[in-house]
Design a protein around this motif. Structure first.
Motif, short mmCIF file in Angstrom:
data_model
loop_
_atom_site.label_atom_id
_atom_site.label_comp_id
_atom_site.label_asym_id
_atom_site.label_seq_id
_atom_site.Cartn_x
_atom_site.Cartn_y
_atom_site.Cartn_z
N TYR A 210 0.92 -1.12 0.06
CA TYR A 210 -0.02 -0.11 0.54
C TYR A 210 0.90 0.86 0.06
O TYR A 210 2.16 1.55 0.86
CB TYR A 210 -0.93 -0.36 1.48
N TYR B 197 -0.07 5.07 1.29
CA TYR B 197 -0.70 6.17 1.26
C TYR B 197 0.23 7.19 1.54
O TYR B 197 1.24 7.34 2.02
CB TYR B 197 -0.66 6.26 3.00
N GLN C 131 -3.44 0.39 -3.33
CA GLN C 131 -3.19 -1.26 -3.69
C GLN C 131 -2.49 -2.35 -4.25
O GLN C 131 -3.04 -1.75 -4.77
CB GLN C 131 -4.13 -1.42 -2.28
N LEU D 140 4.23 7.01 3.05
CA LEU D 140 4.35 5.47 3.76
C LEU D 140 4.14 4.03 2.66
O LEU D 140 2.59 4.28 2.74
CB LEU D 140 2.62 6.18 5.36
N LEU E 112 -1.79 -3.98 8.56
CA LEU E 112 -0.19 -3.44 7.74
C LEU E 112 0.69 -3.27 8.93
O LEU E 112 1.11 -2.54 9.71
CB LEU E 112 -0.47 -2.37 7.19
#
Lengths: 110, 115
Positions: free
Chosen positions: B33, B35, B48, B91, B104
């Protein structure tokens, strides 16, 4: 829309006081919810997940379907609990991914 | 076990320039992922991957952001051209598949400042 709300951006308590960080969700059914924490200068990390009904570092969180809440609680706050806390429900579907609330900054004063 | 690695940790660029971030997930984690975390907000999912395929990129500003995970391991996130509002921490996180734990594992993040 599926979302989570953390109504408090800031929360300040004294050491030894009880603490409750609020999280409300707008999902139907039985969502799996998580709390993530980010201590100063550290990575975002999982604190606990409601499905396991565990207590981590003295924190617990109960899913209240009637109130659609998943508040994080600790009876006696410690200074090392000062951190940013994020409530995180999944986006529903076969592909598991987390969306995060805006977070609550907890400060525990000596 | 080595954690999620990201680089660079910090990057300062001027608007309209380009930037690329790199992520190496935990070994064996098929899901990756990216972010974006703007100051004062929670992390927002950009994209994702499941192995080397895109599962969700609905919140990725595709006119300027791109990401790839060619061999199903490392990933790069690129911004071109950057805007002031792209200033944020990016992130990277990874998780194992087949286990609905929802955990996660995050990297330390790449902090981008666009001037």
């Amino acid at each position: 829309a599926q979302r989570v709300t953390q109504p408090e951006k800031l929360l300040s308590v004294f050491k030894g006081a009880p603490v409750e960080l609020k999280c409300n969700y707008s999902y139907s059914g039985s969502p799996e919810l998580f709390w993530y924490v980010q201590y100063s200068r550290q990575r975002l990390q999982l604190l606990l997940r409601h499905i396991s009904r565990e207590s981590i570092k003295g924190f617990t969180a109960d899913l209240n379907k009637g109130e659609t809440s998943f508040h994080l609680k600790k009876p006696f706050a410690q200074e090392e609990d000062s951190a940013m806390y994020y409530c995180a429900p999944p986006r529903l579907g076969s592909n598991y991914k987390l969306t995060f609330g805006k977070g609550t900054l907890l400060t525990v004063n000596p | 076990e080595a954690g999620v690695a990201q680089s660079p940790r910090y990057k300062i660029i001027e608007k309209r320039q380009s930037v690329a971030f790199w992520c190496n997930p935990i070994s064996g984690h098929a899901t990756l992922y990216w972010y974006q975390q703007i100051l004062g907000q929670g992390p927002k999912l950009l994209i994702q991957f499941q192995n080397n395929g895109v599962v969700d990129d609905s919140q990725l500003p595709k006119d300027r952001f791109s990401a790839e995970r060619l061999k199903g391991v490392d990933s790069t996130l690129k911004i071109q051209p950057a805007k002031l509002e792209d200033s944020a921490v990016y992130l990277c996180a990874s998780s194992s598949t087949g286990v609905r734990t929802g955990e996660l594992f995050f990297g330390e993040g790449s902090r981008l400042t666009v001037l």
